[in-house]
Write an enzyme that holds these catalytic residues in place. Structure first.
Site, PDB file in Angstrom:
ATOM      1  N   SER A  98      60.129  29.111  -8.447  1.00 54.03           N
ATOM      2  CA  SER A  98      59.617  27.813  -8.903  1.00 54.03           C
ATOM      3  C   SER A  98      58.116  27.801  -8.694  1.00 54.03           C
ATOM      4  O   SER A  98      57.588  28.537  -7.849  1.00 54.03           O
ATOM      5  CB  SER A  98      60.257  26.675  -8.084  1.00 54.03           C
ATOM      6  OG  SER A  98      59.585  25.451  -8.302  1.00 54.03           O
TER       7      SER A  98
ATOM      8  N   TYR B  38      62.689  22.377  -0.217  1.00 54.30           N
ATOM      9  CA  TYR B  38      62.724  23.172  -1.452  1.00 54.30           C
ATOM     10  C   TYR B  38      61.576  24.177  -1.475  1.00 54.30           C
ATOM     11  O   TYR B  38      61.763  25.357  -1.803  1.00 54.30           O
ATOM     12  CB  TYR B  38      62.647  22.235  -2.652  1.00 54.30           C
ATOM     13  CG  TYR B  38      62.862  22.905  -3.986  1.00 54.30           C
ATOM     14  CD1 TYR B  38      64.137  23.304  -4.386  1.00 54.30           C
ATOM     15  CD2 TYR B  38      61.802  23.131  -4.854  1.00 54.30           C
ATOM     16  CE1 TYR B  38      64.344  23.914  -5.620  1.00 54.30           C
ATOM     17  CE2 TYR B  38      62.000  23.739  -6.086  1.00 54.30           C
ATOM     18  CZ  TYR B  38      63.269  24.122  -6.458  1.00 54.30           C
ATOM     19  OH  TYR B  38      63.471  24.726  -7.688  1.00 54.30           O
TER      20      TYR B  38
END
Length: 254
Positions: free
Chosen positions: A146, A159
């Protein structure tokens, strides 16, 4: 004069495993690899979703099978993959997110997100690589990271920690596995409209904040990841390993 030839993006004759393939990025990656000629195993915990995906791929003339697999169950992953021929390509896509302020993150949140995003990715890759190594074959491992593996963000400490971990794992695996002819890379997308991100993006203030950081001025679509996955899996990326291909619309550019 003899001109050099562009290496092929075709994947004919190769076997691919895509985790978290039931929807979103995983389904798009499976479709992309199949459209490039790979025989794809689409894996997810929910068999019905990947069965529908595999049927759709076959209806277009591609080769695909559905595989029910809980990637958090290391023993089950090992047993399942040992029963199958080696995979030339792995797209390590299964993941989740529980965005909340750092002070509100619980041990259960931590275990759930880290367990799927990092621990499961590690041991799925280990299982795939062990089969390749035993067969004396090279391959391509593609971790779905990501942009949050390169930057930080409020409410995303957990995350970000897992995706930064994936970025480090990618580099270390690339170094260790290079002598085996196994390339290891990551794809790092920005916010893509998927079932996982849709609830967050429904908040207009959050959506506007996201768009303000994507320099190309739009959210990502799953199609934006498909070419990146095929490229990293193919001979066109034969000298590419240990890198992270940021498909982030310029978010991390500055």
């Amino acid at each position: 004069m003899s001109l050099p030839r562009t290496p092929s993006l075709r994947l004919d004759g190769r076997r691919a495993l895509v985790t978290g393939a039931g929807r979103g990025l995983g389904a798009a990656a499976a479709a992309a690899l199949a459209q490039a000629g790979a025989a794809v195993h689409a894996a997810a915990r929910t068999l019905a979703e990947v069965e529908a995906l595999a049927e759709a791929i076959r209806a277009e003339g591609g080769a695909a099978q559905a595989l029910r697999l809980d990637v958090t169950d290391v023993a089950a992953v090992r047993a399942e993959l040992e029963a199958l021929p080696p995979f030339d390509i792995l797209v390590n896509n299964a993941g989740t997110n529980r965005p909340k302020p750092m002070l509100e993150v619980t041990p259960e949140d931590y275990d759930a997100v880290e367990g799927l995003n990092l621990r499961a990715a590690y041991f799925v890759a280990q299982a795939v690589v062990s089969r390749l190594a035993a067969a004396g074959r090279g391959g391509s491992i593609i971790h779905v990271s990501s942009q949050m593996g390169h930057v930080g963000a409020a409410d995303r400490t957990l995350y970000c920690a897992t995706k930064h971990g994936i970025e480090g794992l990618t580099k270390a695996m690339a170094i260790e596995l290079a002598p085996l002819g196994i390339r290891v890379n990551a794809v790092a997308p920005t916010f893509i409209e998927t079932p996982m991100t849709r609830p967050f993006l429904a908040d207009e203030a959050f959506r506007a904040a996201v768009l303000s950081k994507i320099r190309l001025g739009r959210l990502g679509r799953v199609e934006d990841l498909m070419g990146a996955v095929v490229y990293l899996a193919s001979d066109a990326a034969a000298l590419v390993t240990g890198t992270s291909l940021r498909v982030d619309g310029g978010w991390t550019a500055g």
